[in-house]
Design a protein around this motif. Structure first.
Motif, short mmCIF file in Angstrom:
data_model
loop_
_atom_site.label_atom_id
_atom_site.label_comp_id
_atom_site.label_asym_id
_atom_site.label_seq_id
_atom_site.Cartn_x
_atom_site.Cartn_y
_atom_site.Cartn_z
N LEU A 4 0.82 -1.21 0.00
CA LEU A 4 0.00 0.00 0.00
C LEU A 4 0.85 1.26 0.00
CD1 LEU A 4 -2.71 -1.01 2.63
CD2 LEU A 4 -2.88 -1.12 0.16
N LEU A 9 -5.83 4.83 -0.47
CA LEU A 9 -6.76 3.70 -0.55
C LEU A 9 -7.98 4.08 -1.39
CD1 LEU A 9 -6.58 2.56 3.17
CD2 LEU A 9 -5.99 1.15 1.19
N HIS A 12 -11.29 6.35 1.40
CA HIS A 12 -10.43 6.97 2.41
C HIS A 12 -11.25 7.81 3.37
CE1 HIS A 12 -10.37 10.15 -0.71
NE2 HIS A 12 -10.13 9.14 -1.51
N ASN A 32 -12.79 -0.20 3.10
CA ASN A 32 -12.06 -0.76 1.97
C ASN A 32 -12.24 -2.27 1.84
OD1 ASN A 32 -10.27 1.42 0.59
ND2 ASN A 32 -10.24 1.89 2.78
N LEU A 34 -11.29 -4.46 3.82
CA LEU A 34 -10.09 -5.16 4.28
C LEU A 34 -10.32 -5.73 5.67
CD1 LEU A 34 -7.36 -2.48 3.42
CD2 LEU A 34 -7.64 -4.69 2.29
N LEU A 39 -4.88 -4.70 7.12
CA LEU A 39 -4.45 -3.29 7.17
C LEU A 39 -3.31 -3.11 8.16
CD1 LEU A 39 -4.94 -0.35 6.25
CD2 LEU A 39 -6.62 -0.15 8.09
N GLN A 42 -0.07 -4.23 6.65
CA GLN A 42 0.42 -3.28 5.66
C GLN A 42 1.05 -2.06 6.33
OE1 GLN A 42 0.70 -3.75 2.55
NE2 GLN A 42 -0.54 -5.59 2.26
N LEU A 70 -2.30 7.21 3.38
CA LEU A 70 -3.21 6.22 2.79
C LEU A 70 -4.61 6.81 2.59
CD1 LEU A 70 -2.38 2.93 4.75
CD2 LEU A 70 -1.97 3.37 2.33
N CYS A 71 -4.94 7.77 3.44
CA CYS A 71 -6.30 8.33 3.41
C CYS A 71 -6.34 9.76 2.88
CB CYS A 71 -6.92 8.29 4.80
SG CYS A 71 -7.40 6.64 5.26
#
Ligand SMILES: [Zn+2]
Ligand SMILES: [Zn+2]
Length: 263
Positions: A4, A9, A12, A32, A34, A39, A42, A70-71
Protein backbone atom coordinates in the motif's frame (compact mmCIF):
# COMPACT_ATOMS: atom_id res chain seq x y z
CA UNK A 1 5.12 -5.87 2.28
CA UNK A 2 4.77 -2.32 1.05
CA UNK A 3 1.75 -3.17 -1.06
CA UNK A 4 0.00 0.00 0.00
CA UNK A 5 3.07 2.22 0.00
CA UNK A 6 2.51 5.52 -1.77
CA UNK A 7 -1.14 4.71 -2.41
CA UNK A 8 -4.26 6.43 -1.35
CA UNK A 9 -6.76 3.70 -0.55
CA UNK A 10 -9.82 3.40 -2.80
CA UNK A 11 -12.02 4.49 0.08
CA UNK A 12 -10.43 6.97 2.41
CA UNK A 13 -12.74 7.89 5.25
CA UNK A 14 -11.64 11.00 7.07
CA UNK A 15 -11.67 11.17 10.85
CA UNK A 16 -15.09 12.25 12.11
CA UNK A 17 -15.55 15.03 14.61
CA UNK A 18 -13.65 14.05 17.81
CA UNK A 19 -13.05 10.51 16.48
CA UNK A 20 -10.36 8.50 18.25
CA UNK A 21 -7.55 6.88 16.28
CA UNK A 22 -8.52 3.21 16.83
CA UNK A 23 -12.08 3.89 15.68
CA UNK A 24 -10.82 5.64 12.55
CA UNK A 25 -8.46 2.73 11.83
CA UNK A 26 -11.34 0.24 12.04
CA UNK A 27 -13.46 2.36 9.73
CA UNK A 28 -10.61 2.63 7.18
CA UNK A 29 -10.39 -1.17 7.01
CA UNK A 30 -14.16 -1.51 6.92
CA UNK A 31 -14.64 1.04 4.12
CA UNK A 32 -12.06 -0.76 1.97
CA UNK A 33 -13.39 -4.26 2.59
CA UNK A 34 -10.09 -5.16 4.28
CA UNK A 35 -9.66 -7.32 7.32
CA UNK A 36 -8.39 -5.12 10.11
CA UNK A 37 -5.48 -7.55 10.43
CA UNK A 38 -4.55 -7.05 6.74
CA UNK A 39 -4.45 -3.29 7.17
CA UNK A 40 -2.36 -3.69 10.32
CA UNK A 41 0.19 -5.84 8.46
CA UNK A 42 0.42 -3.28 5.66
CA UNK A 43 0.96 -0.42 8.08
CA UNK A 44 2.98 -2.00 10.88
CA UNK A 45 4.46 -5.08 9.22
CA UNK A 46 4.07 -8.71 10.25
CA UNK A 47 4.32 -9.87 13.83
CA UNK A 48 3.29 -6.58 15.42
CA UNK A 49 0.55 -6.99 17.99
CA UNK A 50 -0.87 -3.51 18.08
CA UNK A 51 -3.88 -4.33 20.26
CA UNK A 52 -1.71 -5.56 23.10
CA UNK A 53 -0.92 -1.89 23.70
CA UNK A 54 -3.07 1.16 24.12
CA UNK A 55 -2.69 2.14 20.48
CA UNK A 56 -4.50 5.46 20.89
CA UNK A 57 -1.77 6.47 23.29
CA UNK A 58 1.25 4.82 21.69
CA UNK A 59 0.90 5.18 17.90
CA UNK A 60 4.07 6.92 16.68
CA UNK A 61 4.53 9.72 14.14
CA UNK A 62 5.91 7.60 11.23
CA UNK A 63 2.90 5.27 11.52
CA UNK A 64 0.50 8.18 11.68
CA UNK A 65 2.16 9.70 8.61
CA UNK A 66 1.66 6.43 6.76
CA UNK A 67 -1.99 6.11 7.67
CA UNK A 68 -2.62 9.78 6.93
CA UNK A 69 -1.13 9.36 3.45
CA UNK A 70 -3.21 6.22 2.79
CA UNK A 71 -6.30 8.33 3.41
CA UNK A 72 -5.16 11.64 1.98
CA UNK A 73 -5.44 13.17 5.44
CA UNK A 74 -3.10 15.78 6.87
CA UNK A 75 -0.68 14.62 9.55
CA UNK A 76 -2.09 17.24 11.93
CA UNK A 77 -5.64 15.91 11.56
CA UNK A 78 -4.44 12.32 12.04
CA UNK A 79 -2.45 13.37 15.11
CA UNK A 80 -5.55 15.02 16.58
CA UNK A 81 -7.25 11.58 16.74
CA UNK A 82 -4.65 10.31 19.23
CA UNK A 83 -4.38 10.79 22.96
CA UNK A 84 -0.96 12.32 22.34
CA UNK A 85 -2.82 15.05 20.51
CA UNK A 86 -4.00 16.21 23.94
CA UNK A 87 -0.46 17.13 24.97
CA UNK A 88 -0.34 20.80 25.83
CA UNK A 89 -4.11 20.84 26.31
CA UNK A 90 -4.94 18.63 29.26
CA UNK A 91 -1.44 17.55 30.29
CA UNK A 92 2.01 18.63 29.28
CA UNK A 93 3.30 15.25 28.11
CA UNK A 94 1.64 11.88 27.90
CA UNK A 95 3.47 9.32 30.00
CA UNK A 96 3.61 5.57 29.85
CA UNK A 97 1.48 3.98 32.52
CA UNK A 98 -1.29 6.11 33.93
CA UNK A 99 -1.65 9.60 32.53
CA UNK A 100 -3.75 12.14 34.33
CA UNK A 101 -7.33 12.38 33.05
CA UNK A 102 -7.09 9.39 30.69
CA UNK A 103 -9.06 6.27 31.55
CA UNK A 104 -6.42 3.51 31.62
CA UNK A 105 -6.90 0.65 29.19
CA UNK A 106 -5.53 -2.03 31.57
CA UNK A 107 -4.42 -4.11 28.58
CA UNK A 108 -4.21 -7.88 29.02
CA UNK A 109 -3.27 -9.64 25.79
CA UNK A 110 -5.87 -8.29 23.36
CA UNK A 111 -8.53 -7.71 25.93
CA UNK A 112 -9.16 -4.91 28.39
CA UNK A 113 -9.68 -5.72 32.00
CA UNK A 114 -11.68 -2.71 32.98
CA UNK A 115 -13.82 -0.07 31.31
CA UNK A 116 -11.68 2.46 29.46
CA UNK A 117 -13.92 3.60 26.63
CA UNK A 118 -17.16 5.34 27.48
CA UNK A 119 -19.99 5.89 25.02
CA UNK A 120 -23.22 7.78 24.56
CA UNK A 121 -25.88 5.43 23.13
CA UNK A 122 -27.68 8.36 21.52
CA UNK A 123 -24.52 9.57 19.74
CA UNK A 124 -23.85 6.06 18.40
CA UNK A 125 -27.48 5.75 17.32
CA UNK A 126 -27.35 9.13 15.58
CA UNK A 127 -24.17 8.34 13.61
CA UNK A 128 -24.61 7.22 10.02
CA UNK A 129 -21.68 4.91 10.73
CA UNK A 130 -21.12 4.57 14.49
CA UNK A 131 -17.72 5.74 15.71
CA UNK A 132 -15.99 6.38 19.06
CA UNK A 133 -15.00 9.78 20.35
CA UNK A 134 -11.62 10.67 21.81
CA UNK A 135 -13.30 12.63 24.58
CA UNK A 136 -14.95 9.39 25.77
CA UNK A 137 -11.51 8.24 26.97
CA UNK A 138 -11.31 11.17 29.37
CA UNK A 139 -12.20 10.87 33.03
CA UNK A 140 -13.50 14.45 32.77
CA UNK A 141 -16.31 13.34 30.48
CA UNK A 142 -19.21 11.91 32.43
CA UNK A 143 -22.17 12.97 30.32
CA UNK A 144 -22.98 13.81 26.71
CA UNK A 145 -23.52 17.50 26.27
CA UNK A 146 -25.40 16.99 23.00
CA UNK A 147 -28.00 14.59 24.41
CA UNK A 148 -27.83 15.47 28.14
CA UNK A 149 -27.49 11.80 29.07
CA UNK A 150 -24.91 10.01 31.19
CA UNK A 151 -22.09 8.18 29.39
CA UNK A 152 -21.87 4.40 29.82
CA UNK A 153 -18.59 2.60 30.27
CA UNK A 154 -19.46 -1.03 29.53
CA UNK A 155 -21.99 -3.26 27.79
CA UNK A 156 -25.24 -3.11 29.78
CA UNK A 157 -25.99 -6.77 29.04
CA UNK A 158 -22.65 -8.50 29.81
CA UNK A 159 -20.70 -5.68 31.53
CA UNK A 160 -17.68 -6.22 29.25
CA UNK A 161 -15.52 -3.19 28.43
CA UNK A 162 -16.08 -1.71 24.96
CA UNK A 163 -13.58 -3.39 22.59
CA UNK A 164 -14.96 -2.48 19.16
CA UNK A 165 -11.65 -3.39 17.41
CA UNK A 166 -12.32 -7.08 18.19
CA UNK A 167 -15.30 -7.28 15.83
CA UNK A 168 -13.74 -9.70 13.36
CA UNK A 169 -11.43 -11.65 15.65
CA UNK A 170 -13.87 -14.51 15.93
CA UNK A 171 -13.55 -15.10 12.21
CA UNK A 172 -10.05 -14.45 10.92
CA UNK A 173 -11.23 -14.68 7.29
CA UNK A 174 -14.00 -12.20 7.58
CA UNK A 175 -13.66 -8.55 6.70
CA UNK A 176 -17.21 -7.91 7.81
CA UNK A 177 -17.08 -5.88 10.99
CA UNK A 178 -20.75 -5.28 11.27
CA UNK A 179 -21.19 -2.04 13.10
CA UNK A 180 -18.66 -0.82 15.66
CA UNK A 181 -21.55 -0.39 18.06
CA UNK A 182 -21.85 -4.17 18.63
CA UNK A 183 -20.50 -5.53 21.91
CA UNK A 184 -17.77 -7.94 20.83
CA UNK A 185 -18.43 -10.16 23.82
CA UNK A 186 -22.21 -10.74 23.59
CA UNK A 187 -23.19 -8.95 20.33
CA UNK A 188 -25.56 -6.57 22.07
CA UNK A 189 -25.98 -3.39 20.04
CA UNK A 190 -24.78 -0.58 22.32
CA UNK A 191 -27.05 1.85 20.45
CA UNK A 192 -29.94 0.17 22.24
CA UNK A 193 -28.58 0.88 25.71
CA UNK A 194 -31.11 2.61 27.94
CA UNK A 195 -30.20 6.23 28.43
CA UNK A 196 -30.19 8.06 31.72
CA UNK A 197 -30.89 11.78 31.74
CA UNK A 198 -28.35 14.02 33.45
CA UNK A 199 -29.76 15.22 36.76
CA UNK A 200 -28.87 18.87 37.26
CA UNK A 201 -28.43 19.80 40.92
CA UNK A 202 -26.40 22.91 40.32
CA UNK A 203 -26.47 24.90 37.07
CA UNK A 204 -23.14 26.62 37.81
CA UNK A 205 -21.44 23.26 38.30
CA UNK A 206 -22.91 22.03 35.02
CA UNK A 207 -21.65 25.15 33.26
CA UNK A 208 -18.17 24.58 34.69
CA UNK A 209 -18.16 20.97 33.49
CA UNK A 210 -19.25 22.08 30.04
CA UNK A 211 -16.58 24.78 29.91
CA UNK A 212 -13.89 22.31 30.94
CA UNK A 213 -14.53 20.30 27.80
CA UNK A 214 -14.49 23.49 25.71
CA UNK A 215 -11.06 24.39 27.13
CA UNK A 216 -9.66 21.39 25.26
CA UNK A 217 -10.69 22.99 21.97
CA UNK A 218 -9.46 26.43 22.94
CA UNK A 219 -6.07 25.41 24.38
CA UNK A 220 -6.33 28.16 26.96
CA UNK A 221 -8.77 28.94 29.69
CA UNK A 222 -9.82 31.28 32.43
CA UNK A 223 -11.53 31.29 35.77
CA UNK A 224 -13.18 34.30 37.37
CA UNK A 225 -9.80 35.09 38.97
CA UNK A 226 -7.16 34.04 36.47
CA UNK A 227 -6.39 33.44 32.81
CA UNK A 228 -4.43 30.28 32.07
CA UNK A 229 -2.45 30.76 28.85
CA UNK A 230 -2.02 27.01 28.66
CA UNK A 231 -5.07 24.96 29.51
CA UNK A 232 -2.95 22.10 30.93
CA UNK A 233 -1.95 24.42 33.78
CA UNK A 234 -5.62 24.76 34.71
CA UNK A 235 -6.02 20.97 34.64
CA UNK A 236 -2.88 20.57 36.77
CA UNK A 237 -4.39 22.89 39.37
CA UNK A 238 -7.72 21.07 39.20
CA UNK A 239 -6.03 17.70 39.63
CA UNK A 240 -4.04 18.89 42.64
CA UNK A 241 -7.21 20.24 44.15
CA UNK A 242 -9.05 16.95 43.67
CA UNK A 243 -6.13 14.98 45.13
CA UNK A 244 -6.10 17.24 48.17
CA UNK A 245 -9.86 16.91 48.59
CA UNK A 246 -9.54 13.13 48.40
CA UNK A 247 -6.77 12.92 51.00
CA UNK A 248 -7.72 11.24 54.32
CA UNK A 249 -7.01 14.50 56.18
CA UNK A 250 -9.39 16.49 53.95
CA UNK A 251 -12.09 13.84 54.19
CA UNK A 252 -11.88 13.90 58.00
CA UNK A 253 -12.00 17.68 58.00
CA UNK A 254 -14.95 17.79 55.60
CA UNK A 255 -16.81 15.23 57.63
CA UNK A 256 -16.13 17.22 60.82
CA UNK A 257 -17.62 20.32 59.17
CA UNK A 258 -20.59 18.51 57.67
CA UNK A 259 -21.37 16.27 60.67
CA UNK A 260 -19.81 17.94 63.72
CA UNK A 261 -21.80 15.85 66.15
CA UNK A 262 -20.34 12.61 64.83
CA UNK A 263 -16.69 13.49 65.47
ZN1 LIG B 1 -24.63 11.85 22.84
ZN1 LIG C 1 -22.00 -7.45 25.91
Amino acid sequence: MDGLSGLVLPAHPQPKDDEIFSSWLCRIAQANGLKLHTLEVQVWGRGKEIWTRDIDRSVDDPTLTRIASLCGTSFERAHATTLRGLEGLIFEKIVMGNSPWILPAAVYHRTRRRPFMQFCPACLAGDKIPYYRRSWRLALATFCDTHSVMLHDCCPRCQAPVMFYRQELGDRWSSDFGTLSLCTTCRFDLRETDTEKVVIFDRDALLTLRMQMRYLDLGWTFTDKQIFQYSQLYFDVLRNLIQKMMSPWSKRKASAVLSPGLN
